[in-house]
Design an enzyme around this catalytic site. Structure first.
Site, PDB file in Angstrom:
ATOM      1  N   LYS A 174       0.858  -1.190   0.000  1.00  0.00           N
ATOM      2  CA  LYS A 174       0.000   0.000   0.000  1.00  0.00           C
ATOM      3  C   LYS A 174       0.884   1.226   0.000  1.00  0.00           C
ATOM      4  O   LYS A 174       2.014   1.179   0.489  1.00  0.00           O
ATOM      5  CB  LYS A 174      -0.883   0.023   1.246  1.00  0.00           C
ATOM      6  CG  LYS A 174      -2.115   0.897   1.115  1.00  0.00           C
ATOM      7  CD  LYS A 174      -3.199   0.160   0.363  1.00  0.00           C
ATOM      8  CE  LYS A 174      -4.487   0.933   0.299  1.00  0.00           C
ATOM      9  NZ  LYS A 174      -5.614   0.028  -0.024  1.00  0.00           N
TER      10      LYS A 174
HETATM   11  N1  GLU Z   1      -7.251   0.157  -3.148  1.00  0.00           N
HETATM   12  C1  GLU Z   1      -8.007  -1.018  -3.438  1.00  0.00           C
HETATM   13  C2  GLU Z   1      -8.084  -1.918  -2.208  1.00  0.00           C
HETATM   14  O1  GLU Z   1      -7.957  -1.440  -1.108  1.00  0.00           O
HETATM   15  C3  GLU Z   1      -7.537  -1.733  -4.700  1.00  0.00           C
HETATM   16  C4  GLU Z   1      -6.125  -2.248  -4.680  1.00  0.00           C
HETATM   17  C5  GLU Z   1      -5.658  -2.782  -6.029  1.00  0.00           C
HETATM   18  O2  GLU Z   1      -6.456  -2.829  -6.949  1.00  0.00           O
HETATM   19  O3  GLU Z   1      -4.496  -3.120  -6.124  1.00  0.00           O
HETATM   20  O4  GLU Z   1      -8.339  -3.082  -2.309  1.00  0.00           O
END
Ligand code: GLU
Length: 421
Positions: free
Chosen positions: A111
Protein backbone atom coordinates in the site's frame (compact mmCIF):
# COMPACT_ATOMS: atom_id res chain seq x y z
CA UNK A 1 -17.30 12.45 20.62
CA UNK A 2 -18.27 12.16 16.95
CA UNK A 3 -17.49 8.98 14.98
CA UNK A 4 -14.70 10.89 13.22
CA UNK A 5 -13.17 11.91 16.58
CA UNK A 6 -13.36 8.36 17.93
CA UNK A 7 -11.78 7.02 14.72
CA UNK A 8 -8.86 9.40 15.07
CA UNK A 9 -7.99 7.92 18.49
CA UNK A 10 -7.64 4.35 17.17
CA UNK A 11 -4.44 3.16 15.48
CA UNK A 12 -5.28 1.04 12.40
CA UNK A 13 -1.97 -0.83 12.64
CA UNK A 14 -2.80 -1.97 16.17
CA UNK A 15 -6.19 -3.12 14.86
CA UNK A 16 -4.62 -5.01 11.94
CA UNK A 17 -2.14 -6.77 14.22
CA UNK A 18 -4.88 -7.62 16.70
CA UNK A 19 -6.98 -9.21 13.93
CA UNK A 20 -3.96 -11.16 12.74
CA UNK A 21 -3.11 -12.34 16.27
CA UNK A 22 -6.62 -13.71 16.67
CA UNK A 23 -6.22 -15.82 13.53
CA UNK A 24 -2.63 -16.82 14.42
CA UNK A 25 -3.82 -18.09 17.83
CA UNK A 26 -6.65 -20.04 16.27
CA UNK A 27 -4.35 -21.59 13.64
CA UNK A 28 -1.67 -22.29 16.26
CA UNK A 29 0.71 -20.70 13.79
CA UNK A 30 4.40 -21.53 14.06
CA UNK A 31 5.95 -18.76 16.22
CA UNK A 32 8.61 -17.93 13.61
CA UNK A 33 6.12 -17.57 10.78
CA UNK A 34 3.89 -15.59 13.10
CA UNK A 35 6.64 -13.08 13.79
CA UNK A 36 7.35 -12.72 10.08
CA UNK A 37 3.72 -12.15 9.08
CA UNK A 38 3.07 -9.76 11.94
CA UNK A 39 5.40 -7.10 10.47
CA UNK A 40 5.77 -5.53 7.02
CA UNK A 41 8.62 -6.78 4.85
CA UNK A 42 9.58 -3.28 3.68
CA UNK A 43 8.43 0.21 4.58
CA UNK A 44 9.72 3.16 2.59
CA UNK A 45 9.25 6.79 3.61
CA UNK A 46 9.86 9.45 0.98
CA UNK A 47 10.06 13.21 1.41
CA UNK A 48 10.01 15.19 -1.80
CA UNK A 49 9.60 18.74 -3.10
CA UNK A 50 6.90 19.94 -5.48
CA UNK A 51 6.89 23.30 -7.27
CA UNK A 52 3.50 24.91 -6.60
CA UNK A 53 1.65 27.13 -9.05
CA UNK A 54 2.68 30.29 -7.19
CA UNK A 55 6.36 29.43 -7.63
CA UNK A 56 6.95 28.30 -4.03
CA UNK A 57 8.27 24.85 -3.14
CA UNK A 58 6.31 22.54 -0.83
CA UNK A 59 7.72 19.39 0.69
CA UNK A 60 5.45 16.33 0.96
CA UNK A 61 5.82 13.02 2.77
CA UNK A 62 4.70 9.73 1.28
CA UNK A 63 5.04 6.01 1.92
CA UNK A 64 5.10 2.67 0.14
CA UNK A 65 4.87 -0.43 2.30
CA UNK A 66 5.24 -4.02 1.14
CA UNK A 67 3.77 -6.27 3.79
CA UNK A 68 4.37 -9.65 2.18
CA UNK A 69 5.78 -10.94 -1.11
CA UNK A 70 5.38 -14.66 -0.55
CA UNK A 71 2.58 -15.34 -3.02
CA UNK A 72 3.64 -12.86 -5.70
CA UNK A 73 4.41 -9.18 -6.28
CA UNK A 74 3.10 -6.65 -3.75
CA UNK A 75 -0.30 -5.24 -4.75
CA UNK A 76 -2.29 -2.38 -3.35
CA UNK A 77 -3.50 1.13 -3.87
CA UNK A 78 -2.13 4.59 -3.24
CA UNK A 79 -4.06 6.91 -0.93
CA UNK A 80 -3.92 10.71 -1.03
CA UNK A 81 -5.26 12.10 2.23
CA UNK A 82 -4.24 14.67 4.82
CA UNK A 83 -4.47 12.05 7.62
CA UNK A 84 -2.27 9.39 5.97
CA UNK A 85 0.31 7.97 8.40
CA UNK A 86 2.89 5.18 8.24
CA UNK A 87 0.78 3.09 10.62
CA UNK A 88 -2.29 3.47 8.43
CA UNK A 89 -0.31 2.43 5.33
CA UNK A 90 1.18 -0.55 7.19
CA UNK A 91 -2.31 -1.70 8.18
CA UNK A 92 -3.67 -1.24 4.68
CA UNK A 93 -0.69 -3.19 3.25
CA UNK A 94 -1.24 -6.08 5.66
CA UNK A 95 -4.96 -6.16 4.79
CA UNK A 96 -3.97 -6.36 1.09
CA UNK A 97 -1.92 -9.52 1.79
CA UNK A 98 -4.93 -11.25 3.37
CA UNK A 99 -7.31 -9.87 0.73
CA UNK A 100 -5.28 -11.26 -2.18
CA UNK A 101 -4.93 -14.58 -0.38
CA UNK A 102 -8.61 -14.89 0.50
CA UNK A 103 -9.63 -14.57 -3.16
CA UNK A 104 -6.67 -16.68 -4.29
CA UNK A 105 -4.94 -14.24 -6.63
CA UNK A 106 -1.14 -14.52 -6.90
CA UNK A 107 -0.08 -11.36 -5.08
CA UNK A 108 1.41 -10.23 -1.83
CA UNK A 109 0.20 -7.07 -0.10
CA UNK A 110 1.36 -3.48 -0.41
CA UNK A 111 0.00 0.00 0.00
CA UNK A 112 1.10 3.57 -0.50
CA UNK A 113 0.03 6.99 0.61
CA UNK A 114 0.89 10.65 0.47
CA UNK A 115 0.01 13.14 3.22
CA UNK A 116 -1.91 15.67 1.15
CA UNK A 117 -5.42 17.00 0.71
CA UNK A 118 -5.60 16.65 -3.08
CA UNK A 119 -8.73 18.81 -3.21
CA UNK A 120 -6.52 21.78 -2.31
CA UNK A 121 -4.13 21.24 -5.27
CA UNK A 122 -4.52 22.41 -8.85
CA UNK A 123 -4.48 19.73 -11.56
CA UNK A 124 -0.94 20.77 -12.47
CA UNK A 125 0.23 20.47 -8.85
CA UNK A 126 -1.49 17.10 -8.51
CA UNK A 127 0.32 15.83 -11.60
CA UNK A 128 3.69 17.14 -10.38
CA UNK A 129 3.16 15.54 -6.95
CA UNK A 130 2.15 12.23 -8.53
CA UNK A 131 5.11 12.14 -10.92
CA UNK A 132 7.65 12.96 -8.22
CA UNK A 133 6.12 10.51 -5.73
CA UNK A 134 6.20 7.78 -8.41
CA UNK A 135 9.86 8.53 -9.07
CA UNK A 136 10.65 8.35 -5.34
CA UNK A 137 8.96 4.94 -4.91
CA UNK A 138 10.34 3.59 -8.21
CA UNK A 139 13.02 1.78 -6.19
CA UNK A 140 10.19 -0.55 -5.14
CA UNK A 141 7.53 -0.64 -7.83
CA UNK A 142 7.46 -2.55 -11.13
CA UNK A 143 5.16 -5.00 -12.92
CA UNK A 144 6.98 -7.99 -11.42
CA UNK A 145 7.64 -6.40 -8.03
CA UNK A 146 4.95 -4.09 -6.72
CA UNK A 147 1.90 -2.82 -8.58
CA UNK A 148 0.03 0.26 -7.27
CA UNK A 149 -3.63 1.05 -7.97
CA UNK A 150 -6.24 3.64 -6.98
CA UNK A 151 -7.45 4.05 -3.40
CA UNK A 152 -9.02 6.98 -1.52
CA UNK A 153 -8.73 10.16 -3.68
CA UNK A 154 -6.65 8.58 -6.44
CA UNK A 155 -8.13 8.25 -9.92
CA UNK A 156 -7.52 6.61 -13.33
CA UNK A 157 -5.86 9.89 -14.43
CA UNK A 158 -3.42 9.66 -11.52
CA UNK A 159 -2.69 6.03 -12.50
CA UNK A 160 -2.03 7.23 -16.09
CA UNK A 161 0.56 9.74 -14.78
CA UNK A 162 2.17 7.03 -12.65
CA UNK A 163 2.36 4.65 -15.63
CA UNK A 164 3.77 7.39 -17.84
CA UNK A 165 6.41 8.43 -15.29
CA UNK A 166 7.59 4.86 -14.75
CA UNK A 167 7.60 4.29 -18.54
CA UNK A 168 9.63 7.46 -19.19
CA UNK A 169 12.33 6.15 -16.86
CA UNK A 170 12.22 2.68 -18.44
CA UNK A 171 12.36 4.08 -21.96
CA UNK A 172 9.32 2.11 -23.15
CA UNK A 173 5.64 1.77 -22.18
CA UNK A 174 5.05 -0.46 -19.16
CA UNK A 175 1.27 -0.73 -18.77
CA UNK A 176 1.51 -3.49 -16.13
CA UNK A 177 3.20 -1.27 -13.51
CA UNK A 178 -0.13 0.12 -12.20
CA UNK A 179 -3.76 -0.93 -12.45
CA UNK A 180 -6.90 1.16 -12.45
CA UNK A 181 -5.69 3.00 -15.55
CA UNK A 182 -8.01 4.58 -18.10
CA UNK A 183 -9.25 1.89 -20.51
CA UNK A 184 -7.49 3.48 -23.49
CA UNK A 185 -4.11 3.02 -21.73
CA UNK A 186 -4.48 -0.65 -20.90
CA UNK A 187 -7.06 -0.34 -18.14
CA UNK A 188 -9.60 -3.13 -17.75
CA UNK A 189 -13.27 -2.96 -18.53
CA UNK A 190 -15.18 -3.10 -15.28
CA UNK A 191 -12.26 -2.03 -13.03
CA UNK A 192 -13.90 1.21 -11.98
CA UNK A 193 -17.02 -0.59 -10.72
CA UNK A 194 -15.17 -3.68 -9.47
CA UNK A 195 -14.89 -2.91 -5.73
CA UNK A 196 -18.59 -2.11 -5.48
CA UNK A 197 -19.65 -4.91 -7.82
CA UNK A 198 -17.65 -7.50 -5.87
CA UNK A 199 -19.13 -6.15 -2.63
CA UNK A 200 -22.69 -6.43 -3.91
CA UNK A 201 -21.99 -9.98 -5.15
CA UNK A 202 -21.10 -10.87 -1.55
CA UNK A 203 -24.28 -9.21 -0.27
CA UNK A 204 -26.31 -11.24 -2.75
CA UNK A 205 -24.52 -14.42 -1.59
CA UNK A 206 -25.11 -13.52 2.08
CA UNK A 207 -28.79 -12.80 1.45
CA UNK A 208 -29.14 -16.16 -0.28
CA UNK A 209 -27.44 -17.93 2.65
CA UNK A 210 -29.63 -16.14 5.19
CA UNK A 211 -32.83 -16.53 3.19
CA UNK A 212 -33.28 -12.77 2.84
CA UNK A 213 -35.20 -11.33 -0.13
CA UNK A 214 -33.13 -8.28 -1.18
CA UNK A 215 -36.14 -6.59 -2.81
CA UNK A 216 -37.66 -6.31 0.67
CA UNK A 217 -34.58 -4.75 2.27
CA UNK A 218 -33.37 -1.26 3.04
CA UNK A 219 -29.73 -0.22 2.85
CA UNK A 220 -27.45 2.60 4.02
CA UNK A 221 -24.07 3.36 2.46
CA UNK A 222 -21.40 5.39 4.25
CA UNK A 223 -19.11 7.12 1.75
CA UNK A 224 -19.98 8.25 -1.76
CA UNK A 225 -16.66 7.85 -3.55
CA UNK A 226 -15.82 5.16 -6.09
CA UNK A 227 -16.88 2.24 -3.88
CA UNK A 228 -19.85 3.82 -2.06
CA UNK A 229 -21.60 5.58 -4.92
CA UNK A 230 -21.44 2.55 -7.20
CA UNK A 231 -22.40 0.15 -4.37
CA UNK A 232 -25.49 2.30 -3.72
CA UNK A 233 -26.44 2.08 -7.40
CA UNK A 234 -25.86 -1.68 -7.59
CA UNK A 235 -27.80 -2.31 -4.35
CA UNK A 236 -30.68 -0.38 -5.89
CA UNK A 237 -30.33 -2.56 -9.03
CA UNK A 238 -30.70 -5.64 -6.79
CA UNK A 239 -34.01 -4.23 -5.61
CA UNK A 240 -32.90 -2.91 -2.21
CA UNK A 241 -34.22 0.49 -1.11
CA UNK A 242 -31.21 2.71 -0.42
CA UNK A 243 -32.41 5.10 2.26
CA UNK A 244 -29.17 6.86 3.21
CA UNK A 245 -25.76 7.77 1.79
CA UNK A 246 -23.03 10.12 3.00
CA UNK A 247 -19.72 11.78 2.20
CA UNK A 248 -17.13 13.72 4.22
CA UNK A 249 -19.55 16.62 4.68
CA UNK A 250 -22.36 14.46 6.13
CA UNK A 251 -25.20 12.20 5.14
CA UNK A 252 -28.71 12.29 3.71
CA UNK A 253 -31.67 10.16 4.72
CA UNK A 254 -34.93 9.47 2.90
CA UNK A 255 -36.99 6.57 4.29
CA UNK A 256 -38.82 5.99 0.98
CA UNK A 257 -35.51 5.60 -0.88
CA UNK A 258 -33.05 7.85 -2.67
CA UNK A 259 -32.83 8.21 -6.44
CA UNK A 260 -29.12 7.37 -6.72
CA UNK A 261 -28.63 8.83 -10.22
CA UNK A 262 -30.10 12.13 -9.02
CA UNK A 263 -27.90 12.07 -5.89
CA UNK A 264 -24.85 11.52 -8.13
CA UNK A 265 -25.85 14.48 -10.29
CA UNK A 266 -26.41 16.59 -7.15
CA UNK A 267 -22.99 15.67 -5.80
CA UNK A 268 -21.42 16.50 -9.18
CA UNK A 269 -22.94 19.95 -9.07
CA UNK A 270 -22.61 20.79 -5.35
CA UNK A 271 -19.54 18.77 -4.32
CA UNK A 272 -21.54 16.92 -1.64
CA UNK A 273 -24.65 14.78 -1.27
CA UNK A 274 -25.79 17.07 1.55
CA UNK A 275 -28.74 19.28 0.66
CA UNK A 276 -30.25 16.75 -1.74
CA UNK A 277 -33.91 17.78 -2.18
CA UNK A 278 -36.42 15.74 -0.16
CA UNK A 279 -33.79 14.28 2.18
CA UNK A 280 -33.01 14.93 5.84
CA UNK A 281 -29.44 15.76 6.81
CA UNK A 282 -27.77 13.24 9.13
CA UNK A 283 -24.22 12.78 10.37
CA UNK A 284 -21.90 9.98 9.28
CA UNK A 285 -22.29 8.54 12.79
CA UNK A 286 -26.10 8.62 12.62
CA UNK A 287 -26.04 6.82 9.27
CA UNK A 288 -24.34 3.81 10.90
CA UNK A 289 -27.12 3.54 13.47
CA UNK A 290 -30.10 3.76 11.10
CA UNK A 291 -32.77 1.09 11.25
CA UNK A 292 -31.81 -0.62 7.97
CA UNK A 293 -31.29 -4.23 6.93
CA UNK A 294 -27.97 -3.75 5.18
CA UNK A 295 -25.14 -1.40 6.05
CA UNK A 296 -22.23 -0.77 3.69
CA UNK A 297 -19.38 1.24 5.24
CA UNK A 298 -17.48 2.48 2.18
CA UNK A 299 -15.34 5.27 3.58
CA UNK A 300 -12.62 5.08 6.23
CA UNK A 301 -11.21 2.97 9.05
CA UNK A 302 -12.56 2.72 12.61
CA UNK A 303 -16.12 3.85 11.98
CA UNK A 304 -17.89 1.06 13.91
CA UNK A 305 -16.25 0.90 17.31
CA UNK A 306 -16.98 -0.08 20.91
CA UNK A 307 -18.64 3.35 21.19
CA UNK A 308 -21.44 2.76 18.66
CA UNK A 309 -21.55 -0.97 17.76
CA UNK A 310 -24.39 -1.64 20.19
CA UNK A 311 -26.53 0.91 18.34
CA UNK A 312 -26.04 -0.65 14.91
CA UNK A 313 -29.35 -2.12 13.71
CA UNK A 314 -28.37 -3.62 10.37
CA UNK A 315 -28.51 -7.40 10.05
CA UNK A 316 -25.90 -7.61 7.29
CA UNK A 317 -22.77 -5.45 7.11
CA UNK A 318 -20.62 -5.51 3.97
CA UNK A 319 -17.34 -3.67 4.37
CA UNK A 320 -16.56 -1.93 1.09
CA UNK A 321 -14.04 0.19 3.05
CA UNK A 322 -10.83 -1.17 4.54
CA UNK A 323 -10.87 -1.55 8.32
CA UNK A 324 -14.18 0.18 9.14
CA UNK A 325 -14.86 -2.06 12.18
CA UNK A 326 -12.63 -2.49 15.23
CA UNK A 327 -12.10 -5.88 16.92
CA UNK A 328 -14.09 -4.71 19.98
CA UNK A 329 -17.00 -3.74 17.74
CA UNK A 330 -16.72 -7.09 15.94
CA UNK A 331 -17.38 -8.88 19.21
CA UNK A 332 -20.40 -6.75 20.02
CA UNK A 333 -21.83 -7.20 16.51
CA UNK A 334 -21.24 -10.97 16.57
CA UNK A 335 -23.14 -11.23 19.88
CA UNK A 336 -26.01 -9.32 18.31
CA UNK A 337 -26.07 -11.85 15.46
CA UNK A 338 -25.04 -9.39 12.76
CA UNK A 339 -23.80 -11.16 9.61
CA UNK A 340 -20.50 -9.43 8.84
CA UNK A 341 -18.91 -9.65 5.40
CA UNK A 342 -15.37 -8.53 6.28
CA UNK A 343 -13.36 -6.06 4.20
CA UNK A 344 -10.74 -8.54 3.02
CA UNK A 345 -13.57 -10.46 1.33
CA UNK A 346 -16.24 -7.81 0.69
CA UNK A 347 -13.99 -5.30 -1.09
CA UNK A 348 -11.66 -7.78 -2.81
CA UNK A 349 -13.42 -7.22 -6.15
CA UNK A 350 -11.24 -4.16 -6.76
CA UNK A 351 -7.94 -5.96 -6.54
CA UNK A 352 -9.38 -8.97 -8.35
CA UNK A 353 -10.16 -6.91 -11.44
CA UNK A 354 -6.77 -5.19 -10.95
CA UNK A 355 -5.29 -8.66 -11.31
CA UNK A 356 -7.33 -9.15 -14.51
CA UNK A 357 -6.01 -5.81 -15.77
CA UNK A 358 -2.41 -6.81 -15.06
CA UNK A 359 -2.87 -10.18 -16.80
CA UNK A 360 -4.36 -8.42 -19.83
CA UNK A 361 -1.48 -5.90 -19.87
CA UNK A 362 1.21 -8.57 -19.65
CA UNK A 363 -0.48 -10.48 -22.49
CA UNK A 364 -1.31 -7.37 -24.56
CA UNK A 365 -4.92 -8.55 -24.42
CA UNK A 366 -8.30 -6.91 -23.79
CA UNK A 367 -11.32 -8.67 -22.33
CA UNK A 368 -14.96 -7.59 -22.65
CA UNK A 369 -16.85 -6.30 -19.64
CA UNK A 370 -19.07 -9.38 -19.77
CA UNK A 371 -16.02 -11.65 -19.45
CA UNK A 372 -14.53 -9.52 -16.64
CA UNK A 373 -17.76 -9.47 -14.62
CA UNK A 374 -18.34 -13.19 -15.08
CA UNK A 375 -14.79 -14.00 -13.90
CA UNK A 376 -15.21 -11.60 -10.98
CA UNK A 377 -18.49 -13.21 -9.94
CA UNK A 378 -16.94 -16.66 -10.08
CA UNK A 379 -14.07 -15.61 -7.79
CA UNK A 380 -16.29 -13.69 -5.35
CA UNK A 381 -18.84 -16.52 -5.10
CA UNK A 382 -16.16 -19.16 -4.63
CA UNK A 383 -14.33 -17.08 -1.99
CA UNK A 384 -17.55 -16.27 -0.15
CA UNK A 385 -18.37 -20.00 -0.13
CA UNK A 386 -14.93 -20.92 1.22
CA UNK A 387 -15.09 -18.34 3.99
CA UNK A 388 -18.64 -19.32 4.94
CA UNK A 389 -17.65 -23.00 5.04
CA UNK A 390 -14.70 -22.13 7.30
CA UNK A 391 -16.96 -20.07 9.55
CA UNK A 392 -19.40 -22.99 9.95
CA UNK A 393 -16.63 -25.56 10.38
CA UNK A 394 -14.64 -23.64 12.99
CA UNK A 395 -17.68 -21.95 14.54
CA UNK A 396 -16.16 -18.50 14.18
CA UNK A 397 -17.53 -15.27 12.73
CA UNK A 398 -16.98 -14.40 9.07
CA UNK A 399 -14.01 -12.09 9.74
CA UNK A 400 -12.11 -14.69 11.71
CA UNK A 401 -13.03 -17.27 9.06
CA UNK A 402 -11.69 -15.06 6.26
CA UNK A 403 -8.48 -14.56 8.25
CA UNK A 404 -8.15 -18.31 8.84
CA UNK A 405 -8.43 -18.96 5.09
CA UNK A 406 -6.06 -16.12 4.16
CA UNK A 407 -3.40 -16.42 6.86
CA UNK A 408 -3.20 -20.17 6.34
CA UNK A 409 -2.60 -19.70 2.60
CA UNK A 410 0.18 -17.17 3.22
CA UNK A 411 1.70 -19.20 6.06
CA UNK A 412 1.71 -22.36 3.92
CA UNK A 413 3.57 -20.48 1.16
CA UNK A 414 6.08 -19.19 3.70
CA UNK A 415 6.66 -22.68 5.09
CA UNK A 416 6.94 -24.29 1.63
CA UNK A 417 9.38 -21.71 0.36
CA UNK A 418 11.50 -22.09 3.46
CA UNK A 419 13.92 -19.68 5.01
CA UNK A 420 16.69 -18.05 3.00
CA UNK A 421 19.67 -18.36 3.48
N1 GLU B 1 -7.25 0.16 -3.15
C1 GLU B 1 -8.01 -1.02 -3.44
C2 GLU B 1 -8.08 -1.92 -2.21
O1 GLU B 1 -7.96 -1.44 -1.11
C3 GLU B 1 -7.54 -1.73 -4.70
C4 GLU B 1 -6.12 -2.25 -4.68
C5 GLU B 1 -5.66 -2.78 -6.03
O2 GLU B 1 -6.46 -2.83 -6.95
O3 GLU B 1 -4.50 -3.12 -6.12
O4 GLU B 1 -8.34 -3.08 -2.31
Amino acid sequence: MTTEQVAATINPWAVAQQQFDLAAEHLKLDPGIRQVLREPRRALTVTFPVKMDDGTVRVFTGYRVQHNLGRGPAKGGIRYHQDVSIDEVKALAMWMTWKCAVVGIPYGGGKGGVIVDPKKLSLKELEALTRRYTTEISVLIGPERDIPAPDVNTTPQIMAWMMDTYSMHAGYTVPGVVTGKPISLGGSEGRNEATARGCVYTVVAAAKHLGVDLTKTTAAVQGFGNAGSIAARLMRDEGSTVVAVSDTQGGIHKPTGLDIEKVLAWKQEHGTVVGFPGSTKITNGELLELDVDILIPAAYENQITAANAKNVKAKIIAEAANGPTTPEADEILAKKGVFMIPDILANAGGVTVSYFEWVQDLNRDHWSETVVNAKLKEIMDRSFGEVLAMSLLEEVNMRTAAYLVAVKRVADTTALRGLYP
